[in-house]
Motif scaffolding. Sequence first.
Motif, PDB file in Angstrom:
ATOM      1  N   VAL A 119       0.846  -1.194   0.000  1.00 51.93           N
ATOM      2  CA  VAL A 119       0.000   0.000   0.000  1.00 51.93           C
ATOM      3  C   VAL A 119       0.881   1.243   0.000  1.00 51.93           C
ATOM      4  CG1 VAL A 119      -1.636   1.373   1.375  1.00 51.93           C
ATOM      5  CG2 VAL A 119      -1.974  -1.091   1.140  1.00 51.93           C
ATOM      6  N   ALA A 120       0.461   2.240  -0.761  1.00 51.60           N
ATOM      7  CA  ALA A 120       1.167   3.524  -0.783  1.00 51.60           C
ATOM      8  C   ALA A 120       0.239   4.611  -0.266  1.00 51.60           C
ATOM      9  CB  ALA A 120       1.618   3.859  -2.204  1.00 51.60           C
ATOM     10  N   PRO A 137       1.756  -1.660  -7.401  1.00 55.80           N
ATOM     11  CA  PRO A 137       1.690  -2.658  -8.484  1.00 55.80           C
ATOM     12  C   PRO A 137       1.868  -4.084  -7.981  1.00 55.80           C
ATOM     13  CG  PRO A 137       2.956  -0.755  -9.181  1.00 55.80           C
ATOM     14  CD  PRO A 137       2.682  -0.563  -7.719  1.00 55.80           C
ATOM     15  N   GLU A 138       2.727  -4.266  -6.971  1.00 49.94           N
ATOM     16  CA  GLU A 138       2.952  -5.607  -6.414  1.00 49.94           C
ATOM     17  C   GLU A 138       1.667  -6.149  -5.797  1.00 49.94           C
ATOM     18  OE1 GLU A 138       4.530  -9.165  -5.031  1.00 49.94           O
ATOM     19  OE2 GLU A 138       5.265  -7.758  -6.554  1.00 49.94           O
ATOM     20  N   ALA A 139       0.953  -5.300  -5.074  1.00 49.35           N
ATOM     21  CA  ALA A 139      -0.292  -5.736  -4.441  1.00 49.35           C
ATOM     22  C   ALA A 139      -1.326  -6.109  -5.495  1.00 49.35           C
ATOM     23  CB  ALA A 139      -0.833  -4.631  -3.543  1.00 49.35           C
ATOM     24  N   ARG A 140      -1.428  -5.320  -6.547  1.00 46.23           N
ATOM     25  CA  ARG A 140      -2.396  -5.604  -7.598  1.00 46.23           C
ATOM     26  C   ARG A 140      -2.081  -6.936  -8.289  1.00 46.23           C
ATOM     27  NH1 ARG A 140      -5.887  -1.685  -8.456  1.00 46.23           N
ATOM     28  NH2 ARG A 140      -5.427   0.435  -7.740  1.00 46.23           N
ATOM     29  N   THR A 141      -0.803  -7.185  -8.497  1.00 46.63           N
ATOM     30  CA  THR A 141      -0.394  -8.443  -9.135  1.00 46.63           C
ATOM     31  C   THR A 141      -0.790  -9.634  -8.265  1.00 46.63           C
ATOM     32  OG1 THR A 141       1.463  -7.393 -10.285  1.00 46.63           O
ATOM     33  CG2 THR A 141       1.583  -9.772  -9.971  1.00 46.63           C
ATOM     34  N   GLN A 142      -0.539  -9.508  -6.954  1.00 48.66           N
ATOM     35  CA  GLN A 142      -0.851 -10.605  -6.031  1.00 48.66           C
ATOM     36  C   GLN A 142      -2.358 -10.837  -5.925  1.00 48.66           C
ATOM     37  OE1 GLN A 142       1.149 -10.863  -2.262  1.00 48.66           O
ATOM     38  NE2 GLN A 142       2.986  -9.814  -2.992  1.00 48.66           N
ATOM     39  N   LEU A 143      -3.132  -9.763  -5.853  1.00 53.71           N
ATOM     40  CA  LEU A 143      -4.583  -9.915  -5.742  1.00 53.71           C
ATOM     41  C   LEU A 143      -5.185 -10.477  -7.023  1.00 53.71           C
ATOM     42  CD1 LEU A 143      -5.687  -6.714  -3.766  1.00 53.71           C
ATOM     43  CD2 LEU A 143      -5.481  -9.068  -2.930  1.00 53.71           C
TER      44      LEU A 143
END
Length: 198
Positions: A119-120, A137-143
């Motif tokens: 989260v930013a 972007p990392e969180a979106r990729t994981q979700l």
Amino acid sequence: MPASTKRQTTGTATTKAGASSARKTSKLTVSRPELLVDGSDAAFRALVHDLLAFSARIQDIRNKFGRLLDLSGTSYTILMSIAHLQHGEAGINAIADHLHFSGAFITTEVNKLVKAGLVAKVTNPEDRRRVRLTLTPEARTQLDALTGIQSPVNDMLFPLSAEEFQMLGQIMSKLVVSSDQALHLVDYLALQAKVAEG
């Protein structure tokens, strides 16, 4: 019939009679007629137990989803809320209201997600004293990767018709509000009982 068998049979009959008598003399745990069936609160008690069982299972599922992302169930839930509220950008208060948590608690949990790089925080252009939360972007990729598991699990968790789903949503919204009121009431009544004892 052997004496021992007679005693056992008589004892069983006495136990059943005692249980039946206890049921008849037990005080009701609800008083609203809408919650009673033939003057009994048994159906109400069964509903509460089913709700507890469902709540425990849905929490277990949340925790398992979280563990797939190396997160707690609570952190996972907050991450999902940030992803879906206000088009992927939300403030602390919006998340707190949505999840029925305090702002302080959400702030603590969000800081963990920030530290994890999921989260930013960005300054709210409408009020520079506040921040808005957005997924990295990392969180979106994981979700996005997790949806392959989420979708079939959630489909199985809620085997409802469209009408039942809509009705359940309305009922749950109503019960969340009443449960907050009930929490305040139990604290008040417990305090009154202590005062009376004192």
